[in-house]
Structure formats: C-alpha cells, structure tokens
Design a protein around this motif. Structure first.
Motif, PDB file in Angstrom:
ATOM      1  N   SER A   3      44.078  50.667  59.033  1.00 53.35           N
ATOM      2  CA  SER A   3      43.950  51.588  60.160  1.00 53.35           C
ATOM      3  C   SER A   3      42.491  51.617  60.594  1.00 53.35           C
ATOM      4  O   SER A   3      41.721  52.487  60.212  1.00 53.35           O
ATOM      5  CB  SER A   3      44.419  52.991  59.738  1.00 53.35           C
ATOM      6  N   GLY A   5      41.518  51.303  63.929  1.00 56.12           N
ATOM      7  CA  GLY A   5      41.284  51.877  65.239  1.00 56.12           C
ATOM      8  C   GLY A   5      41.311  50.885  66.390  1.00 56.12           C
ATOM      9  O   GLY A   5      41.264  49.667  66.207  1.00 56.12           O
ATOM     10  N   ASP A   6      41.376  51.452  67.583  1.00 55.58           N
ATOM     11  CA  ASP A   6      41.474  50.647  68.794  1.00 55.58           C
ATOM     12  C   ASP A   6      40.242  49.797  69.034  1.00 55.58           C
ATOM     13  O   ASP A   6      40.340  48.700  69.577  1.00 55.58           O
ATOM     14  CB  ASP A   6      41.713  51.564  69.999  1.00 55.58           C
ATOM     15  N   GLN A   7      39.064  50.288  68.638  1.00 58.51           N
ATOM     16  CA  GLN A   7      37.840  49.538  68.882  1.00 58.51           C
ATOM     17  C   GLN A   7      37.849  48.206  68.124  1.00 58.51           C
ATOM     18  O   GLN A   7      37.467  47.158  68.674  1.00 58.51           O
ATOM     19  CB  GLN A   7      36.622  50.363  68.474  1.00 58.51           C
ATOM     20  N   ARG A   9      40.575  46.618  67.087  1.00 60.13           N
ATOM     21  CA  ARG A   9      41.614  45.785  67.680  1.00 60.13           C
ATOM     22  C   ARG A   9      41.117  45.118  68.957  1.00 60.13           C
ATOM     23  O   ARG A   9      41.470  43.977  69.252  1.00 60.13           O
ATOM     24  CB  ARG A   9      42.870  46.615  67.945  1.00 60.13           C
ATOM     25  N   THR A  10      40.276  45.827  69.694  1.00 64.60           N
ATOM     26  CA  THR A  10      39.686  45.231  70.895  1.00 64.60           C
ATOM     27  C   THR A  10      38.792  44.054  70.523  1.00 64.60           C
ATOM     28  O   THR A  10      38.793  43.017  71.199  1.00 64.60           O
ATOM     29  CB  THR A  10      38.864  46.281  71.671  1.00 64.60           C
TER      30      THR A  10
END
Length: 329
Positions: A3, A5-7, A9-10
């Motif tokens: 986990s 985070g979106d950052q 994954r970006t």
C-alpha cells in the motif's frame, strides 16, 4: 503490491511509459555489483524483452563469479574488457545510489540521453529523467517485482529466479530488518513461479571458497573495538588479497562479523585499495544512522548499511572514521 499510494503508482506508470516510448536501451548497475544489482539488471532486460525492445546489459567490471549461474548473466558486458562502439540515447540505471556509481559506463551515454533511475537507496538524489524510487523497499529487485506486476506480466522461472536472488541477498537471507511483509509476499509469489529456493540459499549464503575462508581468518585476526565495546572494525590491505588468492567479492559479508558481536552498535570494514584510497563499509545494529555518517565522507547508503571511499592512507582513515562514529553514538 504494498500500500504505497497513488503517487508511487504514478511513478510506476511513468517508468512503464519510458520503457514503451523507446526501443533501444542500455542497462547499467553500479560499479562492483552485488546480488541486487545483477539481478535487477537481468530483470530489466527480461521486462524489455517482453515489451519487444532491444537492450544491452553492461557494467564497468566483471560480475561476481558466484552470480554467473543466473540466467543471462553471461550476456552482461564487461566495459573494462569490451567497449561498445556506439552510444545510447535511452538508459536504465538500477541500484545506483547516485550518478557517480554508474562509473565509466557513463561514457556510452549520448549527450542528451534520457535515463530511468530505479533504486531503493535513501540517499538517491533523483538523477534520472524519470525516477522510480522507493526508499523503504528492501532491494531494487523488489521495485522491479512491482513494476513487472504493474505491467500485467506473469513471471516465468528465469524472471522469478533473478528477482528472488535480489531479495535474498539484500535481506541477508530474509534476516535483516528490511524483511517486510511485502518482501515475503513477493517471495511467496516467486516461489510459486518455480524458484529453487534451497539451491539459491545454498549457493549464495552457505558455500565458501578456500580463498574466502583465508581472507576471513586474516580479517578476524585484526578485529578491534572501542573501549566501551560499541564500535568494532577490521581492515584488509591490498596484499592480503594477493597472498590469500581472494578477490574483492570474497569480502562481502565480512563487515557483519564486526557488527554481530553483542553490544556493538556499528561495525566497519576498511579495505585498502591499490591506488592508496580506502573503501569503508558500515553496518548498524539499529541505533546509529550509518548513511548519515557515510555522507560526511562523501558516501551514502541506508540507515543500517552504507559505505564511502576516502582518498587517504588506511592508517589515517581508520582513526578518523572510528572517532567520528564514536562521537555520533
């Protein structure tokens, strides 16, 4: 995947975009590569093959003999023996804490090349055009595991073996503090893909050559401690390698003998080099941030494991570093 985070994954998306936008890559790891560096190099090659891309794996010197059994390891070019007669516009650097760790291979980079920097060292300064960094990853191989999963690709035995090797070596056989739930989840999935875990552990963690035993004996005979027993160190001179028949790779893990003594907070290995400089390896039991100490001498690394190179004789470097570590505690 952890986990993260979106950052993060970006950043994974950006890394995949970089790999898909180019067609011809140079893959490089740090000088004097370890298990994680070689494993990560091969893992990137595997990923690029699956994406239909061309690539060349290279390192400034030869890879450690104990890693030559890895699939496609023999395809890694030794820059010291064979220099490609071309330059590259797209580069992937793995496990390099800073740009200087790439070494002489940077001579193959085009002037305005684009570089994907994949690394897990906290001291990495983001030297890439695109940076895929995760400081809490146990190994660069862990990041590549996530990148391959993010690309939606299934691991075959070759890919699983090299990623598992990177995890195994950088966690000390899943014994170090960086052995996280995410690491063990990844290892479980890699085992399912066909990794021969026992054979890898036996080859990489258990076996010892006679020269390695001789250099260990010599190093341990010089083991010293501060009066309070919180700092331990040992040293190896250039002539020691010649007299024992050992190579630089045989020193891997020697520093741990200084740190593993009960009560020692920081263990160090000083390695005298042929050019008169000294390489210092630091290991911390947890209370000391050896990356911060190494940075004082132009080095870097992790909180518990770091290193630096000093341009001074061994008999000057040792008391200076030992005193610095003592004061830091």
């Amino acid at each position: 995947m952890a986990s993260v985070g979106d950052q993060y994954r970006t950043r994974l998306d950006e890394a995949l975009r970089f790999l898909r936008e180019h067609d011809d890559f140079l893959i490089v790891s740090h000088v004097q590569p370890d298990g994680d560096a070689i494993s990560s190099t091969i893992a990137v090659r595997w990923l690029l093959d699956r994406l239909g891309k061309r690539s060349l794996m290279i390192n400034e010197g030869r890879i450690p003999s104990r890693l030559e059994f890895l699939p496609h390891a023999g395809e890694i070019v030794n820059y010291g023996e064979r220099k490609p007669d071309r330059k590259f516009r797209a580069v992937v650097a793995v496990d390099c804490a800073d740009f200087s760790r790439i070494g002489l291979v940077r001579e193959l980079f085009e002037e305005h090349c684009e570089l994907l920097n994949i690394d897990h060292h906290p001291t990495n300064d983001g030297f890439g055009t695109v940076n895929l960094l995760r400081q809490d990853a146990a190994a660069t191989a862990e990041i590549l595991f996530e990148l391959i999963e993010h690309a939606g690709l299934a691991f075959d035995k070759d890919a699983a073996t090299v990623i598992y090797t990177g995890l195994l070596t950088d966690t000390g056989g899943f014994r170090y503090s960086n052995t996280s739930p995410n690491v063990m989840t990844a290892a479980s999935k890699l085992l399912t893909a066909g990794v021969d875990a026992y054979q890898l552990a036996d080859r990489l963690l258990e076996r010892m050559t006679m020269p390695q035993l001789k250099i260990l004996q010599r190093g341990l005979s010089r083991l010293r401690f501060t009066e309070d027993g919180r700092v331990g160190w040992l040293y190896i001179e250039p002539k020691d390698l010649e007299e024992t028949g050992a190579s630089g790779e045989d020193l891997e893990g020697l520093v741990n003998y200084a740190r593993n003594i009960d009560g020692v907070e920081v263990g160090m290995l000083f390695k005298g080099m042929d050019d008169g400089s000294v390489k210092v390896s630091f290991r911390s039991a947890g209370k000391a941030d050896v990356a911060a100490i190494a940075q004082q001498f132009g080095g870097g690394g992790h909180i518990r494991a770091a290193g630096c190179r000093m341009s001074m004789p061994l008999d000057q470097a040792m008391p200076l570093v030992v005193d610095t570590v003592r004061r830091s505690l």
